[in-house]
Design a protein around this motif. Structure first.
Motif, PDB file in Angstrom:
ATOM      1  N   GLY A   1       8.262  -3.731  11.917  1.00 37.16           N
ATOM      2  CA  GLY A   1       9.032  -2.913  10.986  1.00 37.16           C
ATOM      3  C   GLY A   1       8.124  -2.050  10.133  1.00 37.16           C
ATOM      4  N   LEU A   2       7.426  -1.100  10.779  1.00 38.91           N
ATOM      5  CA  LEU A   2       6.459  -0.271  10.068  1.00 38.91           C
ATOM      6  C   LEU A   2       7.119   0.585   9.000  1.00 38.91           C
ATOM      7  CD1 LEU A   2       4.159   1.004  12.966  1.00 38.91           C
ATOM      8  CD2 LEU A   2       3.723  -0.853  11.350  1.00 38.91           C
ATOM      9  N   ALA A   3       6.416   0.753   7.873  1.00 39.44           N
ATOM     10  CA  ALA A   3       6.914   1.587   6.786  1.00 39.44           C
ATOM     11  C   ALA A   3       5.767   2.386   6.179  1.00 39.44           C
ATOM     12  CB  ALA A   3       7.578   0.738   5.707  1.00 39.44           C
ATOM     13  N   VAL A   4       6.116   3.514   5.583  1.00 38.21           N
ATOM     14  CA  VAL A   4       5.224   4.280   4.719  1.00 38.21           C
ATOM     15  C   VAL A   4       5.995   4.506   3.428  1.00 38.21           C
ATOM     16  CG1 VAL A   4       3.933   6.411   4.383  1.00 38.21           C
ATOM     17  CG2 VAL A   4       4.101   5.420   6.679  1.00 38.21           C
TER      18      VAL A   4
ATOM     19  N   PRO B   1       0.834  -1.203   0.000  1.00 42.22           N
ATOM     20  CA  PRO B   1       0.000   0.000   0.000  1.00 42.22           C
ATOM     21  C   PRO B   1       0.869   1.255   0.000  1.00 42.22           C
ATOM     22  CG  PRO B   1       0.118  -0.906   2.205  1.00 42.22           C
ATOM     23  CD  PRO B   1       0.840  -1.876   1.310  1.00 42.22           C
ATOM     24  N   GLN B   2       0.388   2.315  -0.588  1.00 46.75           N
ATOM     25  CA  GLN B   2       1.165   3.546  -0.655  1.00 46.75           C
ATOM     26  C   GLN B   2       0.523   4.641   0.199  1.00 46.75           C
ATOM     27  OE1 GLN B   2       2.892   4.687  -4.477  1.00 46.75           O
ATOM     28  NE2 GLN B   2       2.064   2.819  -5.401  1.00 46.75           N
ATOM     29  N   GLY B   3       1.372   5.366   0.892  1.00 51.26           N
ATOM     30  CA  GLY B   3       0.919   6.514   1.653  1.00 51.26           C
ATOM     31  C   GLY B   3       0.336   6.210   3.012  1.00 51.26           C
ATOM     32  N   ARG B   4       0.365   4.964   3.435  1.00 48.90           N
ATOM     33  CA  ARG B   4      -0.123   4.632   4.775  1.00 48.90           C
ATOM     34  C   ARG B   4       0.794   3.614   5.437  1.00 48.90           C
ATOM     35  NH1 ARG B   4      -2.728  -0.271   5.094  1.00 48.90           N
ATOM     36  NH2 ARG B   4      -3.539  -1.187   3.159  1.00 48.90           N
ATOM     37  N   SER B   5       0.783   3.601   6.752  1.00 52.45           N
ATOM     38  CA  SER B   5       1.692   2.757   7.511  1.00 52.45           C
ATOM     39  C   SER B   5       1.280   1.285   7.458  1.00 52.45           C
ATOM     40  CB  SER B   5       1.722   3.233   8.970  1.00 52.45           C
ATOM     41  OG  SER B   5       2.609   2.452   9.736  1.00 52.45           O
ATOM     42  N   PHE B   6       2.259   0.405   7.305  1.00 54.60           N
ATOM     43  CA  PHE B   6       1.999  -1.035   7.322  1.00 54.60           C
ATOM     44  C   PHE B   6       3.249  -1.756   7.820  1.00 54.60           C
ATOM     45  CE2 PHE B   6       4.080  -0.258   3.351  1.00 54.60           C
ATOM     46  CZ  PHE B   6       4.805  -1.397   3.053  1.00 54.60           C
ATOM     47  N   ALA B   7       3.065  -2.959   8.333  1.00 52.83           N
ATOM     48  CA  ALA B   7       4.181  -3.773   8.830  1.00 52.83           C
ATOM     49  C   ALA B   7       4.853  -4.475   7.660  1.00 52.83           C
ATOM     50  CB  ALA B   7       3.681  -4.786   9.840  1.00 52.83           C
ATOM     51  N   THR B   8       6.179  -4.351   7.574  1.00 57.47           N
ATOM     52  CA  THR B   8       6.916  -4.978   6.474  1.00 57.47           C
ATOM     53  C   THR B   8       7.314  -6.420   6.747  1.00 57.47           C
ATOM     54  OG1 THR B   8       9.023  -4.119   7.331  1.00 57.47           O
ATOM     55  CG2 THR B   8       7.844  -2.772   5.684  1.00 57.47           C
TER      56      THR B   8
ATOM     57  N   ASP C   1      13.033   1.378  -6.078  1.00 57.62           N
ATOM     58  CA  ASP C   1      11.672   1.464  -6.606  1.00 57.62           C
ATOM     59  C   ASP C   1      10.713   2.280  -5.746  1.00 57.62           C
ATOM     60  OD1 ASP C   1      12.653  -0.144  -8.582  1.00 57.62           O
ATOM     61  OD2 ASP C   1      11.668  -1.980  -7.888  1.00 57.62           O
ATOM     62  N   PHE C   2      11.080   2.552  -4.480  1.00 60.87           N
ATOM     63  CA  PHE C   2      10.149   3.236  -3.583  1.00 60.87           C
ATOM     64  C   PHE C   2      10.830   4.355  -2.799  1.00 60.87           C
ATOM     65  CE2 PHE C   2       8.124  -0.807  -4.297  1.00 60.87           C
ATOM     66  CZ  PHE C   2       6.768  -0.507  -4.336  1.00 60.87           C
ATOM     67  N   GLU C   3      10.036   5.368  -2.474  1.00 64.58           N
ATOM     68  CA  GLU C   3      10.436   6.361  -1.485  1.00 64.58           C
ATOM     69  C   GLU C   3       9.999   5.851  -0.122  1.00 64.58           C
ATOM     70  OE1 GLU C   3       8.681  10.098  -2.383  1.00 64.58           O
ATOM     71  OE2 GLU C   3       9.662  10.291  -4.342  1.00 64.58           O
TER      72      GLU C   3
ATOM     73  N   VAL D   1      14.445  -1.745   7.824  1.00 63.42           N
ATOM     74  CA  VAL D   1      13.449  -0.705   7.557  1.00 63.42           C
ATOM     75  C   VAL D   1      13.237   0.153   8.795  1.00 63.42           C
ATOM     76  CG1 VAL D   1      11.009  -0.290   7.029  1.00 63.42           C
ATOM     77  CG2 VAL D   1      12.303  -2.003   5.725  1.00 63.42           C
ATOM     78  N   GLU D   2      13.084  -0.490   9.936  1.00 61.85           N
ATOM     79  CA  GLU D   2      12.858   0.243  11.185  1.00 61.85           C
ATOM     80  C   GLU D   2      14.030   1.168  11.503  1.00 61.85           C
ATOM     81  OE1 GLU D   2      13.018   0.971  15.545  1.00 61.85           O
ATOM     82  OE2 GLU D   2      14.493  -0.022  14.244  1.00 61.85           O
ATOM     83  N   ARG D   3      15.255   0.738  11.280  1.00 61.32           N
ATOM     84  CA  ARG D   3      16.435   1.536  11.621  1.00 61.32           C
ATOM     85  C   ARG D   3      16.618   2.715  10.662  1.00 61.32           C
ATOM     86  NH1 ARG D   3      18.053   2.331  15.983  1.00 61.32           N
ATOM     87  NH2 ARG D   3      15.783   2.256  16.074  1.00 61.32           N
ATOM     88  N   ILE D   4      16.587   2.472   9.365  1.00 62.59           N
ATOM     89  CA  ILE D   4      16.925   3.551   8.432  1.00 62.59           C
ATOM     90  C   ILE D   4      15.827   4.610   8.375  1.00 62.59           C
ATOM     91  CG2 ILE D   4      18.483   2.102   7.088  1.00 62.59           C
ATOM     92  CD1 ILE D   4      16.390   1.795   4.966  1.00 62.59           C
ATOM     93  N   ARG D   5      14.583   4.256   8.693  1.00 58.35           N
ATOM     94  CA  ARG D   5      13.532   5.284   8.748  1.00 58.35           C
ATOM     95  C   ARG D   5      13.804   6.282   9.870  1.00 58.35           C
ATOM     96  NH1 ARG D   5       7.745   3.920   9.455  1.00 58.35           N
ATOM     97  NH2 ARG D   5       7.472   5.994   8.539  1.00 58.35           N
ATOM     98  N   ARG D   6      14.504   5.865  10.905  1.00 57.73           N
ATOM     99  CA  ARG D   6      14.778   6.734  12.050  1.00 57.73           C
ATOM    100  C   ARG D   6      16.120   7.462  11.923  1.00 57.73           C
ATOM    101  NH1 ARG D   6      11.206   3.149  13.031  1.00 57.73           N
ATOM    102  NH2 ARG D   6       9.588   3.467  14.635  1.00 57.73           N
ATOM    103  N   HIS D   7      16.763   7.317  10.770  1.00 53.53           N
ATOM    104  CA  HIS D   7      18.044   7.980  10.533  1.00 53.53           C
ATOM    105  C   HIS D   7      18.012   8.573   9.127  1.00 53.53           C
ATOM    106  CE1 HIS D   7      18.795   5.244  13.878  1.00 53.53           C
ATOM    107  NE2 HIS D   7      19.690   6.126  14.255  1.00 53.53           N
ATOM    108  N   PRO D   8      17.373   9.740   8.985  1.00 58.02           N
ATOM    109  CA  PRO D   8      17.151  10.328   7.652  1.00 58.02           C
ATOM    110  C   PRO D   8      18.428  10.556   6.853  1.00 58.02           C
ATOM    111  CG  PRO D   8      15.832  11.453   9.324  1.00 58.02           C
ATOM    112  CD  PRO D   8      16.755  10.535  10.061  1.00 58.02           C
ATOM    113  N   ASP D   9      19.522  10.907   7.518  1.00 56.90           N
ATOM    114  CA  ASP D   9      20.772  11.127   6.782  1.00 56.90           C
ATOM    115  C   ASP D   9      21.254   9.835   6.133  1.00 56.90           C
ATOM    116  OD1 ASP D   9      20.711  13.743   7.537  1.00 56.90           O
ATOM    117  OD2 ASP D   9      22.188  13.549   9.147  1.00 56.90           O
ATOM    118  N   VAL D  10      21.135   8.728   6.871  1.00 56.47           N
ATOM    119  CA  VAL D  10      21.518   7.420   6.309  1.00 56.47           C
ATOM    120  C   VAL D  10      20.594   7.074   5.152  1.00 56.47           C
ATOM    121  CG1 VAL D  10      21.716   4.947   6.768  1.00 56.47           C
ATOM    122  CG2 VAL D  10      22.493   6.603   8.484  1.00 56.47           C
ATOM    123  N   LEU D  11      19.289   7.273   5.328  1.00 61.44           N
ATOM    124  CA  LEU D  11      18.323   6.964   4.281  1.00 61.44           C
ATOM    125  C   LEU D  11      18.614   7.777   3.019  1.00 61.44           C
ATOM    126  CD1 LEU D  11      15.747   5.698   3.179  1.00 61.44           C
ATOM    127  CD2 LEU D  11      14.429   7.383   4.463  1.00 61.44           C
ATOM    128  N   ARG D  12      18.871   9.053   3.192  1.00 53.75           N
ATOM    129  CA  ARG D  12      19.164   9.907   2.040  1.00 53.75           C
ATOM    130  C   ARG D  12      20.436   9.432   1.327  1.00 53.75           C
ATOM    131  NH1 ARG D  12      17.998  14.098   4.402  1.00 53.75           N
ATOM    132  NH2 ARG D  12      20.010  14.493   5.398  1.00 53.75           N
TER     133      ARG D  12
END
Length: 436
Positions: free
Chosen positions: A424-427, A129-136, A398-400, A269-280
């Motif tokens: 491991g929630l993601a949006v 799903p896009q634009g909403r939170s889900f468990a990966t 493939d995804f943001e 997923v859980e770790r890199i979402r909380r570290h924007p510099d790493v994600l970028r």
């Protein structure tokens, strides 16, 4: 006679120590380290009296000890994977089996499996799903299960569909049963062990049919899947693996190549979402066709969020001098992966998530030990590392992945493995253009 020298530890009854270990496992070992140091004695259900070890030098010494001095701890995963599993085997028989099992997961054959992993990732991500939170985590479980099934058995078929249905509940049940300090009593469907053995009998029947099909295949010698490779393999004396050994080893590969890798991906997923510099940085790198930061990030995820927290050994010799300690025959050593990975003398600023510590530097495989160490280091480590890289590369390409300021997800025990508490929630949103 050698004098036994063991580290201090709590003196409360075994049942109390066991309850403490179950209710506050990670916080509990940290408190014990604060009180007793980087080695302490415990008395817990399943293992009895044991030494918990978190000293890097002593862990290296333990892992380098010869098989006649220390062996795999008992009981172990062989309780659920079968007597022919590498977890259950010791000594020369263990060496013989590893010699057959290592080649399919290295070199050219490993590279051939990359396409399978990417195909499974693309197929699964299409349903996100896009634009909403889900468990990966459920998605990662499906990716790794489908990838290991295809790598092990090759072409699709009815039997693989049956294994896709059977293996997830079987792995969950087995990982819970192995942690129970109870005798494996079989009361049929009315007991946990009975239900597990019913699943095991179904698994054995499916694998038996797959073996029969493979042996009838005129192109068996041309196939690259693990089953075909093992059927063609021979021990030094020219003999082949028995069907029982084959079933146990394939279950070991399927189990080890499924849940632990999927859980690490959910943690990533859980770790890199909380570290924007790493994600970028990861996104910029994947667009440029690089992988150094991604490799370092995978290493740091495994350091800070080890899925398996303990590796055990059993003293087989009359006595074992291990650094400051002298252990008697039959004593057990539980290596705490989490405590070692948090050791400031080994990993400065250890509580921080910092992939930069591994840029241009490979980890010491006696200090960074998510796959265990020594003669019993996970034989699927290279396959798991390839999967982690390919799935993360495909996701970032493939995804943001939206960053978040939410609190860290809690640790949740799934029996053997430790998973992110919210899966491991993601949006995400599908990328429409890329640079580079």
């Amino acid at each position: 006679m050698t004098t036994t020298v063991l580290p201090p530890g709590p003196t409360v009854p075994r049942a109390v120590q066991g309850a403490y270990a179950l209710t506050v496992p990670r916080r509990g070992v940290r408190r014990m380290r604060e009180r007793y140091g980087d080695a302490f004695s415990v008395d817990v259900p399943i293992f009895g009296r044991a030494m918990v070890l978190a000293n890097a030098a002593e862990i290296k010494q333990l892992f380098l000890a010869r098989p006649e001095v220390v062996e795999n701890i008992e009981p172990n995963l062989g309780r659920v994977l079968g007597p022919g599993s590498v977890f259950a085997l010791v000594g020369e028989e263990h060496r013989r089996q590893r010699k057959l099992l290592v080649p399919p997961f290295h070199g050219r054959r490993l590279a051939a499996f990359e396409g399978i992993v990417e195909q499974e990732a693309v197929r699964e991500f299409a349903s996100w799903p896009q634009g909403r939170s889900f468990a990966t985590l459920p998605s990662m479980m499906r990716i790794t299960l489908n990838a290991i099934l295809r790598a092990v058995f090759g072409a699709e078929g009815v039997e693989l569909e049956q294994l896709r249905r059977l293996l997830p509940p079987m792995v969950i049940a087995g990982s819970r049963l192995v942690m129970l300090p109870l005798a494996p009593v079989d009361l049929g469907r009315w007991s946990p062990w009975g239900r597990f053995r019913l699943m095991r009998r179904e698994y054995d029947a499916i694998v038996d049919r797959l073996v029969d099909k493979a042996l009838r295949d005129d192109r068996l010698d041309e196939r690259d899947d693990v089953l075909a490779l093992l059927l063609r393999s021979r021990y030094d004396d020219g003999s082949a693996m028995s069907r029982g050994q084959l079933a146990d080893q394939l279950l070991t590969l399927l189990s080890a190549g499924h849940e632990t890798t999927a859980t690490t991906l959910a943690w990533a997923v859980e770790r890199i979402r909380r570290h924007p510099d790493v994600l970028r940085g990861l996104v910029e790198e994947v667009d440029a066709g690089g992988r150094a930061l991604r490799d370092a990030t995978v290493l740091e995820v495994q350091r800070t969020r080890p899925v398996i927290d303990l590796v055990g050994r059993l003293v087989k010799a009359e006595g074992l001098r291990l650094g400051r300690w002298t252990l008697p025959r039959g004593h057990k050593v539980l290596v705490s992966i989490g405590l070692l990975h948090e050791d400031e003398s080994v990993f400065p600023n250890a509580r921080a998530f910092d992939p930069g510590r591994f840029l241009g530097a490979r980890p010491d495989l006696y200090a960074w030990i998510p796959f265990g160490g020594g003669a019993r280091r996970c034989l699927g480590a290279a396959f798991a590392t390839m999967e982690l890289d390919v799935v993360l590369r495909t996701l970032l390409r493939d995804f943001e992945l939206a960053p978040t300021g939410e609190r860290d997800e809690r640790w949740h025990s799934r029996g053997v493995a430790n998973a992110p508490g919210r899966g491991g929630l993601a949006v995400v949103r599908r990328r429409t253009s890329r640079t580079g």
